[in-house]
Design a protein around this motif. Structure first.
Motif, PDB file in Angstrom:
ATOM      1  N   GLN A   3      -4.574   4.251  -7.605  1.00 37.01           N
ATOM      2  CA  GLN A   3      -4.566   3.353  -8.758  1.00 37.01           C
ATOM      3  C   GLN A   3      -3.203   2.694  -8.931  1.00 37.01           C
ATOM      4  OE1 GLN A   3      -5.461   5.211 -12.521  1.00 37.01           O
ATOM      5  NE2 GLN A   3      -5.111   3.331 -13.663  1.00 37.01           N
ATOM      6  N   LYS A   4      -2.136   3.476  -8.808  1.00 35.79           N
ATOM      7  CA  LYS A   4      -0.788   2.916  -8.955  1.00 35.79           C
ATOM      8  C   LYS A   4      -0.491   1.909  -7.845  1.00 35.79           C
ATOM      9  CE  LYS A   4       1.196   6.608 -11.632  1.00 35.79           C
ATOM     10  NZ  LYS A   4       2.128   7.702 -11.737  1.00 35.79           N
ATOM     11  N   ALA A   5      -0.947   2.209  -6.635  1.00 35.42           N
ATOM     12  CA  ALA A   5      -0.727   1.280  -5.520  1.00 35.42           C
ATOM     13  C   ALA A   5      -1.464  -0.036  -5.764  1.00 35.42           C
ATOM     14  CB  ALA A   5      -1.184   1.919  -4.210  1.00 35.42           C
ATOM     15  N   GLU A   6      -2.687   0.038  -6.243  1.00 32.07           N
ATOM     16  CA  GLU A   6      -3.458  -1.184  -6.535  1.00 32.07           C
ATOM     17  C   GLU A   6      -2.749  -2.017  -7.601  1.00 32.07           C
ATOM     18  OE1 GLU A   6      -5.898  -2.436  -4.923  1.00 32.07           O
ATOM     19  OE2 GLU A   6      -6.660  -0.754  -3.774  1.00 32.07           O
ATOM     20  N   GLU A   7      -2.197  -1.355  -8.615  1.00 32.54           N
ATOM     21  CA  GLU A   7      -1.472  -2.076  -9.671  1.00 32.54           C
ATOM     22  C   GLU A   7      -0.239  -2.786  -9.102  1.00 32.54           C
ATOM     23  OE1 GLU A   7      -0.691   0.934 -12.615  1.00 32.54           O
ATOM     24  OE2 GLU A   7      -2.814   1.070 -13.188  1.00 32.54           O
ATOM     25  N   HIS A   8       0.497  -2.089  -8.231  1.00 32.19           N
ATOM     26  CA  HIS A   8       1.666  -2.711  -7.594  1.00 32.19           C
ATOM     27  C   HIS A   8       1.240  -3.893  -6.724  1.00 32.19           C
ATOM     28  CE1 HIS A   8       4.805   0.041  -8.859  1.00 32.19           C
ATOM     29  NE2 HIS A   8       4.115   1.086  -8.437  1.00 32.19           N
ATOM     30  N   PHE A   9       0.147  -3.719  -5.992  1.00 33.34           N
ATOM     31  CA  PHE A   9      -0.321  -4.791  -5.117  1.00 33.34           C
ATOM     32  C   PHE A   9      -0.754  -6.019  -5.906  1.00 33.34           C
ATOM     33  CE2 PHE A   9      -1.389  -2.074  -1.171  1.00 33.34           C
ATOM     34  CZ  PHE A   9      -0.172  -2.392  -0.590  1.00 33.34           C
ATOM     35  N   GLU A  10      -1.304  -5.838  -7.098  1.00 31.54           N
ATOM     36  CA  GLU A  10      -1.683  -6.988  -7.925  1.00 31.54           C
ATOM     37  C   GLU A  10      -0.474  -7.872  -8.193  1.00 31.54           C
ATOM     38  OE1 GLU A  10      -3.771  -5.961 -11.516  1.00 31.54           O
ATOM     39  OE2 GLU A  10      -5.226  -4.732 -10.424  1.00 31.54           O
ATOM     40  N   VAL A  11       0.657  -7.249  -8.483  1.00 37.51           N
ATOM     41  CA  VAL A  11       1.889  -8.000  -8.744  1.00 37.51           C
ATOM     42  C   VAL A  11       2.347  -8.708  -7.469  1.00 37.51           C
ATOM     43  CG1 VAL A  11       4.325  -7.790  -9.418  1.00 37.51           C
ATOM     44  CG2 VAL A  11       2.585  -6.442 -10.604  1.00 37.51           C
ATOM     45  N   SER A  12       2.342  -7.986  -6.352  1.00 34.88           N
ATOM     46  CA  SER A  12       2.764  -8.571  -5.074  1.00 34.88           C
ATOM     47  C   SER A  12       1.874  -9.736  -4.676  1.00 34.88           C
ATOM     48  CB  SER A  12       2.735  -7.514  -3.963  1.00 34.88           C
ATOM     49  OG  SER A  12       3.620  -6.470  -4.245  1.00 34.88           O
ATOM     50  N   MET A  13       0.569  -9.563  -4.830  1.00 35.19           N
ATOM     51  CA  MET A  13      -0.384 -10.600  -4.424  1.00 35.19           C
ATOM     52  C   MET A  13      -0.207 -11.856  -5.287  1.00 35.19           C
ATOM     53  SD  MET A  13      -1.896  -9.314  -1.839  1.00 35.19           S
ATOM     54  CE  MET A  13      -3.392 -10.209  -1.573  1.00 35.19           C
ATOM     55  N   ALA A  14       0.065 -11.674  -6.562  1.00 36.91           N
ATOM     56  CA  ALA A  14       0.300 -12.832  -7.445  1.00 36.91           C
ATOM     57  C   ALA A  14       1.551 -13.589  -6.998  1.00 36.91           C
ATOM     58  CB  ALA A  14       0.431 -12.374  -8.898  1.00 36.91           C
ATOM     59  N   GLY A  15       2.610 -12.861  -6.645  1.00 39.18           N
ATOM     60  CA  GLY A  15       3.834 -13.501  -6.173  1.00 39.18           C
ATOM     61  C   GLY A  15       3.625 -14.243  -4.869  1.00 39.18           C
ATOM     62  N   LEU A  16       2.852 -13.653  -3.964  1.00 43.95           N
ATOM     63  CA  LEU A  16       2.575 -14.307  -2.682  1.00 43.95           C
ATOM     64  C   LEU A  16       1.731 -15.558  -2.879  1.00 43.95           C
ATOM     65  CD1 LEU A  16       1.903 -11.134  -0.533  1.00 43.95           C
ATOM     66  CD2 LEU A  16       3.851 -12.702  -0.311  1.00 43.95           C
ATOM     67  N   LYS A  17       0.806 -15.488  -3.815  1.00 37.08           N
ATOM     68  CA  LYS A  17      -0.052 -16.645  -4.087  1.00 37.08           C
ATOM     69  C   LYS A  17       0.777 -17.824  -4.584  1.00 37.08           C
ATOM     70  CE  LYS A  17      -4.263 -18.005  -6.464  1.00 37.08           C
ATOM     71  NZ  LYS A  17      -5.359 -17.598  -7.342  1.00 37.08           N
ATOM     72  N   THR A  18       1.760 -17.554  -5.451  1.00 35.34           N
ATOM     73  CA  THR A  18       2.602 -18.645  -5.958  1.00 35.34           C
ATOM     74  C   THR A  18       3.431 -19.279  -4.845  1.00 35.34           C
ATOM     75  OG1 THR A  18       4.436 -17.193  -6.563  1.00 35.34           O
ATOM     76  CG2 THR A  18       2.777 -17.626  -8.259  1.00 35.34           C
ATOM     77  N   LYS A  19       3.693 -18.525  -3.776  1.00 36.70           N
ATOM     78  CA  LYS A  19       4.446 -19.058  -2.637  1.00 36.70           C
ATOM     79  C   LYS A  19       3.521 -19.714  -1.610  1.00 36.70           C
ATOM     80  CE  LYS A  19       8.317 -15.944  -2.982  1.00 36.70           C
ATOM     81  NZ  LYS A  19       9.315 -15.192  -2.247  1.00 36.70           N
ATOM     82  N   GLY A  20       2.226 -19.644  -1.850  1.00 36.73           N
ATOM     83  CA  GLY A  20       1.276 -20.247  -0.924  1.00 36.73           C
ATOM     84  C   GLY A  20       1.026 -19.425   0.326  1.00 36.73           C
ATOM     85  N   SER A  52      -4.532  -6.989   0.713  1.00 33.91           N
ATOM     86  CA  SER A  52      -3.898  -5.676   0.588  1.00 33.91           C
ATOM     87  C   SER A  52      -4.966  -4.601   0.682  1.00 33.91           C
ATOM     88  CB  SER A  52      -3.133  -5.558  -0.731  1.00 33.91           C
ATOM     89  OG  SER A  52      -4.018  -5.648  -1.822  1.00 33.91           O
ATOM     90  N   HIS A  53      -4.527  -3.437   1.094  1.00 35.51           N
ATOM     91  CA  HIS A  53      -5.459  -2.323   1.238  1.00 35.51           C
ATOM     92  C   HIS A  53      -4.717  -1.022   0.972  1.00 35.51           C
ATOM     93  CE1 HIS A  53      -8.988  -0.209   2.644  1.00 35.51           C
ATOM     94  NE2 HIS A  53      -8.243   0.502   3.461  1.00 35.51           N
ATOM     95  N   VAL A  54      -5.383  -0.108   0.283  1.00 36.06           N
ATOM     96  CA  VAL A  54      -4.855   1.228   0.033  1.00 36.06           C
ATOM     97  C   VAL A  54      -5.798   2.204   0.710  1.00 36.06           C
ATOM     98  CG1 VAL A  54      -4.271   2.960  -1.716  1.00 36.06           C
ATOM     99  CG2 VAL A  54      -3.916   0.525  -2.201  1.00 36.06           C
ATOM    100  N   GLU A  55      -5.229   3.088   1.518  1.00 35.64           N
ATOM    101  CA  GLU A  55      -6.056   4.112   2.138  1.00 35.64           C
ATOM    102  C   GLU A  55      -5.367   5.459   2.046  1.00 35.64           C
ATOM    103  OE1 GLU A  55      -5.562   3.842   6.854  1.00 35.64           O
ATOM    104  OE2 GLU A  55      -6.284   1.974   5.991  1.00 35.64           O
ATOM    105  N   VAL A  56      -6.129   6.500   2.312  1.00 34.76           N
ATOM    106  CA  VAL A  56      -5.642   7.872   2.232  1.00 34.76           C
ATOM    107  C   VAL A  56      -5.584   8.428   3.649  1.00 34.76           C
ATOM    108  CG1 VAL A  56      -6.110  10.182   1.312  1.00 34.76           C
ATOM    109  CG2 VAL A  56      -6.696   8.160  -0.036  1.00 34.76           C
TER     110      VAL A  56
END
Length: 170
Positions: free
Chosen positions: A71-88, A93-97
């Motif tokens: 859950q924490k990884a998904e939350e962090h990835f949401e922020v990263s993905m938003a930043g990458l989207k603004t850069k085009g 992203s994927h979280v696995e065990v």
């Protein structure tokens, strides 16, 4: 060698293993810059470590620790993905065990048809890397694609010794 048989040095897909440390953020920044220059796609991967033989208190289950980590990884990835989207920059992203982080990354290289892996070293020294090996070392030795390895500064200790000899936590 004919041009159609030559391997391209321009990566189409860049795999970035992320553990959410400051050094993995540096790897993401470097991979983002490469993706912007070459029009590459990024694949961000976080592996939640699974330790099957770990002794835990009865009130804490390994599954709850894994679920919380995912859950924490998904939350962090949401922020990263938003930043990458603004850069085009196109990214997934994927979280696995997994119990073997390097093995999980190697599997993802093949599964995702990655052309390049970008990661940083953590600068660990002493006995740990000699006994267990580092993820970066395993990837450099075993990856079937180029590995762009960035040296990260050695992490500073989270504690310092005061003049009285007591530990002071930051």
């Amino acid at each position: 060698m004919a041009p159609s048989q030559a391997a391209s040095v321009i990566p189409g897909k860049i795999l970035v293993p992320i553990d959410f440390s400051p050094s993995s953020h540096q790897a993401l920044e470097a991979a983002t810059e490469l993706a912007e220059k070459f029009g590459s796609k990024l694949y961000l991967l976080h592996v939640v470590p699974e330790y099957p033989g770990y002794a835990l208190p009865e009130s804490v289950s390994q599954q709850s620790i894994i679920s919380d980590g995912k859950q924490k990884a998904e939350e962090h990835f949401e922020v990263s993905m938003a930043g990458l989207k603004t850069k085009g920059v196109q990214a997934t992203s994927h979280v696995e065990v997994g119990s073997d982080v390097a093995g999980s990354i190697l599997d993802a290289i093949d599964r995702e048809n990655a052309d390049l892996v970008v990661l940083t070293t953590h600068g660990h020294s002493g006995w740990y890397p000699q006994v267990f090996g580092s993820v970066a070392e395993k990837l450099v030795k075993l990856a079937t694609v180029p590995v762009f390895l960035l040296r990260s500064p050695k992490p500073e200790s989270s504690a310092k010794v005061t003049y009285s000899g007591m530990m002071e936590w930051w």
